[in-house]
Design a protein around this motif. Structure first.
Motif, short mmCIF file in Angstrom:
data_model
loop_
_atom_site.label_atom_id
_atom_site.label_comp_id
_atom_site.label_asym_id
_atom_site.label_seq_id
_atom_site.Cartn_x
_atom_site.Cartn_y
_atom_site.Cartn_z
N ALA A 294 0.82 -1.19 0.00
CA ALA A 294 0.00 0.00 0.00
C ALA A 294 0.86 1.26 0.00
O ALA A 294 0.35 2.37 0.06
CB ALA A 294 -0.93 0.01 1.20
N MET A 295 2.20 1.09 -0.06
CA MET A 295 3.11 2.25 -0.17
C MET A 295 3.79 2.20 -1.52
O MET A 295 4.07 1.11 -2.04
CB MET A 295 4.17 2.19 0.93
N THR A 296 4.10 3.36 -2.06
CA THR A 296 4.78 3.37 -3.35
C THR A 296 6.29 3.46 -3.19
O THR A 296 7.04 2.94 -3.99
CB THR A 296 4.27 4.54 -4.22
N ARG A 297 6.76 4.16 -2.11
CA ARG A 297 8.21 4.25 -1.91
C ARG A 297 8.56 3.38 -0.71
O ARG A 297 8.66 3.85 0.41
CB ARG A 297 8.61 5.70 -1.66
N ILE A 309 3.42 9.06 12.66
CA ILE A 309 3.47 8.01 11.66
C ILE A 309 2.83 8.49 10.36
O ILE A 309 3.30 8.16 9.27
CB ILE A 309 2.79 6.74 12.21
N ASN A 310 1.80 9.32 10.45
CA ASN A 310 1.15 9.75 9.21
C ASN A 310 2.08 10.58 8.34
O ASN A 310 2.04 10.50 7.11
CB ASN A 310 -0.17 10.47 9.49
N GLY A 317 4.46 7.57 0.37
CA GLY A 317 3.44 7.43 -0.66
C GLY A 317 2.39 6.39 -0.30
O GLY A 317 2.03 5.53 -1.10
N PHE A 318 1.93 6.49 0.91
CA PHE A 318 0.94 5.53 1.42
C PHE A 318 -0.43 5.81 0.81
O PHE A 318 -0.87 6.95 0.74
CB PHE A 318 0.90 5.66 2.94
N ASN A 319 -1.08 4.75 0.34
CA ASN A 319 -2.42 4.88 -0.20
C ASN A 319 -3.40 4.16 0.72
O ASN A 319 -3.49 2.94 0.72
CB ASN A 319 -2.45 4.28 -1.61
N ALA A 320 -4.12 4.94 1.49
CA ALA A 320 -4.98 4.35 2.52
C ALA A 320 -6.05 3.47 1.90
O ALA A 320 -6.50 2.50 2.51
CB ALA A 320 -5.61 5.45 3.36
N THR A 355 -1.57 -4.54 1.38
CA THR A 355 -2.89 -4.45 0.74
C THR A 355 -3.71 -5.64 1.20
O THR A 355 -3.20 -6.57 1.82
CB THR A 355 -2.75 -4.51 -0.79
N SER A 356 -4.98 -5.61 0.88
CA SER A 356 -5.80 -6.74 1.33
C SER A 356 -5.49 -7.99 0.53
O SER A 356 -5.87 -9.09 0.91
CB SER A 356 -7.28 -6.39 1.27
N GLN A 357 -4.78 -7.82 -0.60
CA GLN A 357 -4.34 -9.03 -1.30
C GLN A 357 -3.18 -9.68 -0.56
O GLN A 357 -3.12 -10.89 -0.42
CB GLN A 357 -3.88 -8.66 -2.70
N GLU A 358 -2.28 -8.84 -0.09
CA GLU A 358 -1.16 -9.37 0.67
C GLU A 358 -1.63 -10.00 1.98
O GLU A 358 -1.25 -11.10 2.32
CB GLU A 358 -0.21 -8.21 1.05
N PHE A 359 -2.42 -9.26 2.69
CA PHE A 359 -2.90 -9.69 4.01
C PHE A 359 -4.42 -9.63 4.02
O PHE A 359 -5.00 -8.68 4.52
CB PHE A 359 -2.40 -8.71 5.10
N PRO A 360 -5.07 -10.65 3.50
CA PRO A 360 -6.52 -10.62 3.58
C PRO A 360 -6.96 -10.79 5.04
O PRO A 360 -6.15 -11.12 5.90
CB PRO A 360 -6.94 -11.81 2.74
#
Ligand code: SF4
Ligand code: SF4
Ligand code: SF4
Ligand code: SF4
Lengths: 822, 208
Positions: A294-297, A309-310, A317-320, A355-360
């Motif tokens: 969920a982060m780009t960098r 933390i925010n 580049g966090f995408n909530a 992401t929820s794919q990584e950690f459902p």
């Protein structure tokens, strides 16, 4: 070099590559930092600054408050804007006390105090530098490093292990630190080995970090530090596991690595030590991995402690919208954060935003199928399945027997569990409960001790009071005895008897005086009521009459008491002149008092006896003899007192015998009469009540019948009352008569006792009639309120009767009191 | 003697057993004197199970007296601060049947601590006298306060206070005494579970 293996372990997907693609960078300076006072195991630090203070970067703002505690330093320069409760990164999601600093944007450092010649510095200097810098274990637990480094004071250490395994997936903070600052790390290791003086120094690193291994190899070329590459397996970075891999030694259950001569420090900690000693720089920043899809960098950053933390997430580049959750720490041992408005702390090694794919979402828990896979995976060689059953059934004692506290919460068992049982959570729950129970037991123990000590103190105080009183009494007795002894024995009576008699007289006089005071007060009250009534024009003449009667009675009583008092004084003087009658009148009364005193003494003695008995039971052999002597003495005392008591009580008993029989009979009759009177009164009341009821209904027949019933009831009651009065008239005479016959044989005091009894009875009757009168009056008032002429009349009659009874009773009393005096 | 015994094996066995019996009897007798247990062990055992709140809600002046009463046959369900768990532990120790607690269900097992509203305290020292564990400090006409760590939450100081300035507050959960909850069990998801679910996605969950 030979390597060992540890039991179990797993091979989860590493996911480390994502965050090592970019070099380590410094995170932007935060505008505000929030520094929790507790970022370590142990006691929270004590703030040294207050709101409004300006601080510089690296300035000490909170001091270690205990042996196990750590300093906190300002991580930016600026102004302290608050010291209050803020949410902290903790599995509970709760708040704790924090110091908040608003940045001035300057990052103005304090003057650092490096130790220039650190290679030759003594260990105390080095330890102080480490403690001053507030360094804690950076691997995750956060144990104050200075405390751990002091271990040599109690244990002999032969091996220093630097934990560079970093076995948990996703986390690469140590890896990047080793690649970037290998020299710093080696300096840190050298400082540590200077402190611990081990015979060998090992850096254990997993084989999945080739670049870091290379860097370390070149940095350690000219040193005696061994870089040991170990196979990748989770959790080889567990302290106990790494020690086992490198040395083959097993840390005993419930023990510390130091017990087997090993001390283990983390890479990040070693670097912080080097910085603290060589640069004088306190721990105000750390390397944190920012990773997750969920982060780009995704990369590692050197971040100031207390950074929100925010802000870091924005930087990465966090995408909530993509994130399934936010985790502090790795996927195995980390915990989910409830918010991103939390500060980075000393133990934040990774921020994971999958992401929820990584950690459902986790699978729902299914029942255990007893497959035994968890047992094969457990690196601590525990029986996770059993532990889980015990935790579930809350059989914590059994869980402890199965070494629950050796569980390192690595999560390997939950990872392999096909039923998706959150095993670690069960263990954490069990540990929590056990800790709670232990805390409670400790508290209960303390409460018990405090309670018992308080009890003992109260007893002691009581005993002291009694002792003091006894001493006082003994002194007074001795004094009066001495005084009497000095007085001539011309009188012929034994001086002791006389002395006691006099003391007794005094006591009686005192009593009379008190009575007098009470009577005076009553008189005053009556007077006041009377004047008030006189002023109150509404007062009924009835009322006034009663008050006057009251007043008179009080006056009479006072007079009687005064007379008695004078009589007593006269008697006393007489006693002085002519001891014979005094001796004759007093011994019995004297006996009473003495008897009482003896009884009290006996009670005290038997308490003492009991105590010594108990002490004897508890005593050890040494002081048994002594206690036995005390015990015997106490026993003797008790029997002595009892004997005395026997003699004393035998005397009055014989005196009383002559009168006891008739008076007992009379009393019985009196009682019967009283009961009859009460019963008829009750019947009358009932009838009256029924009458009122009938009247309210308006049934004339009924009314007539009830009235008839009342008349008979009244007649009955009056008869009973008459009888009672007659009997009562007899009673006071009886003892008087008895006293005549008894007076030759026994002292007159017997008569006095009888009289007193009669007096008491008379008093009680007066009181009773008074209350009856009051009640009747109240009823009258009620009747007046209801304006029922019949009822008023009836009640007035009742009041009248009560009044006569009352005055009668009072007269008896007055008679008695006057006769008492003569 | 030995020859005689050798010829009569039954007698030999009996003699041997009797000797052993006498020997062990003597040993046990000696042990019971030498290692005599001091005090009343059962009372102490019961006492160690009671919460030591010293509140007197059981009708006895403190936990130890109640322990004595239980040892003498009193009911085991009279201690509200101990709650179910204490009652069960007592039932187990005494070999009796568990019984429902004799108390208001709302008050069972709730940990409380006394708090004196200090600006209202008139310094009458009445609460100090009432406190069974000396958990209140103060002096005549001076403000009083409760030592929180020593307060057992027994409630005894509330009633004597003439100005009603003592509150019983539930013990707050802080970061220090917080602990993990019990997972809900089968068929429930455990929210804090982090990994265990990353397995199926490890291959395609890589960096983009
Ligand atoms: S979490 Fe505990 S029980 Fe489970 S594998 Fe790790 S050490 Fe063993
Ligand atoms: S791995 Fe899971 S299902 Fe298998 S025995 Fe352990 S707890 Fe039970
Ligand atoms: S009710 Fe109170 S005094 Fe009685 S045993 Fe329980 S805690 Fe102790
Ligand atoms: S302070 Fe009050 S509630 Fe606390 S132990 Fe003392 S008397 Fe009981």
């Amino acid at each position: 070099m030979r390597l060992w293996d540890f039991h179990g372990g797993i091979h989860p997907e590493e996911n480390k590559q994502q965050s090592v693609q970019q070099a380590l960078v410094k995170a932007p300076l935060p505008k505000q930092v929030v520094l929790p006072l507790q970022q370590h195991i142990g006691a929270p630090a004590e703030p040294l600054v207050s709101v409004g203070d300006t601080v510089k970067t690296g300035q000490l703002i909170a001091q270690a408050d205990d042996f196990i505690s750590a300093n906190i330093h300002a991580s930016i320069s600026g102004t302290v804007t608050a010291i209050d409760e803020r949410p902290i990164p903790h599995a509970s999601g709760m708040s704790d006390l924090c110091i908040v600093i608003e940045s001035d944007g300057q990052d103005d450092w304090v003057k650092l105090e490096p130790i220039a010649d650190w290679q030759n510095a003594d260990s105390e200097t080095l330890l102080n530098a480490i403690a001053r810098a507030g360094i804690v274990g950076m691997g995750g637990a956060g144990f104050p490093t200075a405390v751990k480094a002091r271990i040599r004071e109690q244990h002999t250490i032969d091996t220093l292990v630097i934990n560079a395994a970093e076995c948990e997936p996703y986390i690469t903070a140590d890896d990047m630190a080793m690649r970037t600052y290998p020299e710093r790390l080696i300096q840190g290791v050298q400082i540590l080995s200077q402190l611990v003086k081990p015979s060998r120094c090992l850096i254990g690193i997993e084989d999945n970090k080739p670049e870091a291994i290379k860097a370390l190899h070149s940095a350690t070329k000219d040193t005696d530090i061994d870089v040991v590459v170990v196979p990748t397996k989770y959790p080889s970075g567990g302290e106990k596991q790494l020690i086992q891999i490198l040395t083959g030694r097993e840390v005993p259950s419930g023990g510390l690595p130091a017990d087997i001569g090993v001390i283990c420090q983390n890479v990040g900690t070693a670097i912080a030590i080097a910085k603290a000693v060589i640069l004088g720089e306190p721990l105000i920043s750390r390397i944190t991995t920012l990773t997750g899809n969920a982060m780009t960098r995704r990369q590692n950053v050197d971040v100031r402690l207390g950074t929100p933390i925010n802000e870091l997430l924005d930087f990465a580049g966090f995408n909530a919208a993509l994130a399934s959750r936010l985790i502090m720490g790795g996927p195995m041992m980390g915990f989910t954060l409830t918010s991103d408005r939390l500060p980075v702390v000393k133990t934040t090694n990774c921020l994971l935003a999958p992401t929820s794919q990584e950690f459902p979402d986790p699978e729902p828990e299914s029942p255990c199928i007893r497959c035994g896979m968890c047992e094969q995976a457990c690196p601590a060689e525990l029986l996770p399945q059993q532990l889980h059953w015990f935790a579930k059934a809350e059989e914590f004692e059994k869980a402890q027997l199965f070494n629950l506290f050796d569980c390192i919460e690595c999560g390997a068992c939950s990872y392999v569990c096909p039923s998706s049982i959150p095993l670690v959570q069960y263990y954490r729950f069990a540990k929590t409960e056990i800790h709670k129970e232990q805390e409670e037991a400790k508290k209960a123990e303390r409460a018990k001790i405090r309670f018992e000590q308080r009890q003992a103190r109260l007893e002691r105080e009581e005993a002291e009071k009694i002792a003091a009183r006894n001493a006082r009494m003994a002194a007074a007795a001795a004094k009066s005895a001495a005084a009497k002894a000095a007085a001539p024995a011309t009188s012929g009576a034994s001086p002791v008897t006389q002395g006691l008699a006099q003391g007794l007289d005094e006591a009686a006089a005192k009593k009379l005086k008190i009575q007098r005071a009470a009577a005076t007060v009553a008189l005053k009250k009556a007077e006041k009521a009377l004047t008030e009534a006189a002023l109150d024009s509404n007062a009924s003449p009835d009322n006034k009459a009663i008050l006057e009667a009251n007043h008179k009675a009080a006056q009479e009583k006072l007079a009687a008491i005064d007379q008695q008092l004078n009589g007593g004084a006269q008697a006393k003087t007489q006693a002085g002149a002519n001891p014979q009658p005094a001796v004759a009148t007093n011994p019995n009364g004297l006996d009473d008092a003495a008897l009482k005193k003896l009884k009290i003494q006996r009670a005290a003695a038997s308490v003492a006896l009991k105590k010594t008995e108990k002490a004897l039971a508890e005593a050890t052999d040494e002081n048994r003899v002594q206690l036995e002597a005390t015990f015997k003495a106490a026993q003797d005392k008790v029997s002595d007192i009892e004997q005395q008591l026997g003699i004393a009580s035998a005397q009055p008993a014989s005196n009383e015998q002559s009168v006891a029989a008739p008076s007992a009979d009379q009393e019985k009759i009196l009682k019967q009469a009283k009961i009859a009177a009460a019963a008829s009164k009750a019947a009358m009341k009932k009838a009256e009540k029924a009458l009122v009821h009938a009247q309210s209904i308006g049934d004339t027949d009924e009314i007539a019948a009830k009235e008839a019933a009342i008349v008979t009831a009244k007649a009955n009651a009056e008869k009973a009352a008459d009888k009672l009065a007659a009997l009562q008239g007899v009673t006071p005479k009886a003892p008087a008569a008895a006293s005549h016959s008894a007076s030759d044989a026994t002292p007159e005091t017997d008569l006095a006792a009888k009289q007193e009894k009669a007096l008491k009875q008379a008093k009680i009757i007066v009181a009773a009639t008074r209350t009856a009168l009051k009640k009747a009056k109240k009823a009258l008032a009620e009747a007046q309120d209801s304006k029922d002429p019949e009822a008023i009349k009836a009640q007035q009659a009742v009041v009248e009767r009560c009044k006569t009874k009352f005055t009668g009773a009072e007269q008896t009393l007055a008679q008695l009191t006057s006769s008492d005096v003569c | 003697m030995i020859e005689f015994l050798a010829q009569h094996p039954v007698l030999a066995a009996v003699t041997g057993l009797l000797t052993l019996a006498a020997l062990f009897g003597a040993l046990l007798g000696y042990a019971s004197i030498r290692f005599k247990v001091e005090g009343n062990p059962i009372v102490d055992q019961i006492d160690s199970l009671l919460p030591q709140t010293q509140c007197g809600q059981c009708g006895h002046p403190g936990c130890h007296p109640y322990a004595e009463a239980i040892a003498n046959g009193d009911d085991i369900n009279k201690c509200p601060p101990g709650g179910e768990s204490t009652m069960e532990a007592l039932a187990e120790l005494m070999g009796r049947d568990p019984m429902p607690l004799d108390a208001d269900p709302d008050t069972i097992g709730v940990k409380k601590v006394a708090y004196i509203r200090e600006d209202e305290c008139i310094g009458c020292t009445k609460c100090i006298i009432a406190c069974p564990v000396d958990a209140i400090v103060g002096a005549t006409k001076l403000m009083h306060t409760v030592i929180e760590s020593d307060c057992t939450g027994c409630d005894l100081c509330v009633e004597p206070c003439p100005v009603d300035c003592i509150d019983m507050l539930p013990v707050e959960t802080t970061v220090k005494n917080w602990g993990w909850n019990r997972p809900q069990g089968p068929n429930a998801r455990f929210e804090h579970q982090v990994f265990a679910s990353d397995r199926p996605f490890t291959t395609d969950g890589r960096a983009v």
